[in-house]
Design an enzyme around this catalytic site. Structure first.
Site, PDB file in Angstrom:
ATOM      1  N   LYS A 125    -102.979 -17.613 -36.688  1.00 22.14           N
ATOM      2  CA  LYS A 125    -103.459 -17.234 -35.352  1.00 22.14           C
ATOM      3  C   LYS A 125    -104.969 -16.988 -35.379  1.00 22.14           C
ATOM      4  CE  LYS A 125     -98.909 -15.511 -34.089  1.00 22.14           C
ATOM      5  NZ  LYS A 125     -97.970 -14.436 -33.867  1.00 22.14           N
TER       6      LYS A 125
ATOM      7  N   ASP B 102     -98.245 -11.970 -25.892  1.00 18.88           N
ATOM      8  CA  ASP B 102     -96.959 -12.468 -26.390  1.00 18.88           C
ATOM      9  C   ASP B 102     -95.929 -12.575 -25.264  1.00 18.88           C
ATOM     10  OD1 ASP B 102     -96.642 -13.229 -29.061  1.00 18.88           O
ATOM     11  OD2 ASP B 102     -96.675 -11.151 -29.764  1.00 18.88           O
TER      12      ASP B 102
ATOM     13  N   GLN C  36     -97.408  -8.335 -34.609  1.00 20.53           N
ATOM     14  CA  GLN C  36     -96.509  -9.299 -35.260  1.00 20.53           C
ATOM     15  C   GLN C  36     -95.148  -8.657 -35.544  1.00 20.53           C
ATOM     16  OE1 GLN C  36     -97.301 -12.545 -35.661  1.00 20.53           O
ATOM     17  NE2 GLN C  36     -95.309 -13.006 -36.536  1.00 20.53           N
TER      18      GLN C  36
END
Ligand code: GUN
Length: 292
Positions: free
Chosen positions: A52, A119, A96
């Site tokens: 990322k 997200d 994450q």
């Protein structure tokens, strides 16, 4: 059989974003800024976060990375999230997953400012998605939708069978494929670990989207001719011949199923790279909201 090539497509998307960022910078604007929080040292999670950050560098985004010990308390983690919520220079960030067992994932996701939740995991964003309002879509389902759109795979009126009901992939995928739009307008069946006779459903499917995490689970005798296959499964399986000691395996027995498929995603090189590109698109959306 045609390949849905996530590597090629994600490169195109990343180049589009890169050009946009260059034009912002020429106009004297700051770059979009994405943050990533990683708790602990899980190998796969570490790789995802590194990728990322790498993507941010490629498109010209600023990036911040916060790596925390897996012994961190839930309160301390939420305090860090609140710091980032209040950081005006950060457009969006991700935490994450998975998190260590002593941390309540729900509480952590709920602590993220929905306007920075690139997200798309916060209940507010999930709700907006279900109501077909503009919002951050979870990156994997978003990437699949983008792939179906750019390859002009017909979905309207088709029977889509989703395997898996996770909140990151299966559930949102089922919502997006049934939405009133293109891609979408599918008749959706969602199957999961308690489904009886799963093959009964996959055999009837025009489109199968599988997110199960069981290597080579979907076999040729479970699908019909002309099926579209989207394989979200990406499991590390031991491979002594590989320098890393493992290889990545999808949910689909690719070599057999490909003979019957009209379109199919490979693993690796299908959905994975699209997921990465969509996180950048969500960050761009957050940036543009902040710079109106
Ligand atoms: N773990 C597996 N997939 C994802 C994802 O898309 N976002 C985050 N934050 N964690 C993940």
């Amino acid at each position: 059989m045609q390949i849905l090539d996530g590597i090629k497509l994600s490169k195109e998307i990343k180049n589009e974003i890169k050009s946009l960022v260059e034009s912002y910078k020429e106009q004297g604007k700051r770059a979009p800024h994405l943050g990533a929080i990683l708790v602990g040292n899980d190998g796969a999670s570490r790789t995802y976060v590194d990728n990322k950050i790498k993507d941010c560098k490629f498109v010209g985004f600023e990036s911040s990375e916060l790596i925390l010990e897996d012994t961190i308390s839930q309160e301390e983690l939420i305090a860090k999230i609140q710091e980032w919520n209040n950081d005006a220079n950060l457009d969006g960030f991700i935490v994450q997953l998975p998190l260590p067992k002593h941390i309540d994932q729900e509480a952590v996701i709920n602590a993220i400012d929905p306007n920075k939740d690139v997200d798309g995991f916060h209940p507010m964003n999930f709700g907006k998605m279900a109501l077909e309002m503009e919002t951050f879509l979870p990156a994997t389902p978003y990437g699949i939708m983008e792939m179906l759109e750019r390859y002009e795979v017909p979905t309207a009126g088709k029977h889509t069978v989703v395997i898996g009901r996770s909140r990151i992939v299966g559930r949102p995928m089922s919502i997006l494929m049934s939405k009133n739009g293109n891609p979408g307008n599918s008749t959706v069946t969602i199957t999961h670990s308690k489904t009886e006779d799963l093959a009964k459903y996959t055999k009837e499917a025009d489109i199968v989207i599988t997110a199960l995490g069981v290597p080579e689970f979907l076999k040729a005798d479970m699908v019909k001719d002309g099926v579209v296959i989207v394989d979200v499964g990406i499991t590390r399986v031991d491979d002594p011949t590989s320098p890393k000691g493992f290889k990545l395996a999808g949910d689909v027995d690719f070599e057999n199923v490909k003979e019957k498929a009209s379109w199919i995603t490979p693993v690796p090189g299908g959905v994975g790279p699209m997921t990465r590109a969509m996180l950048l698109k969500n960050t761009l959306l957050a940036y543009n909201r902040n710079n109106k």
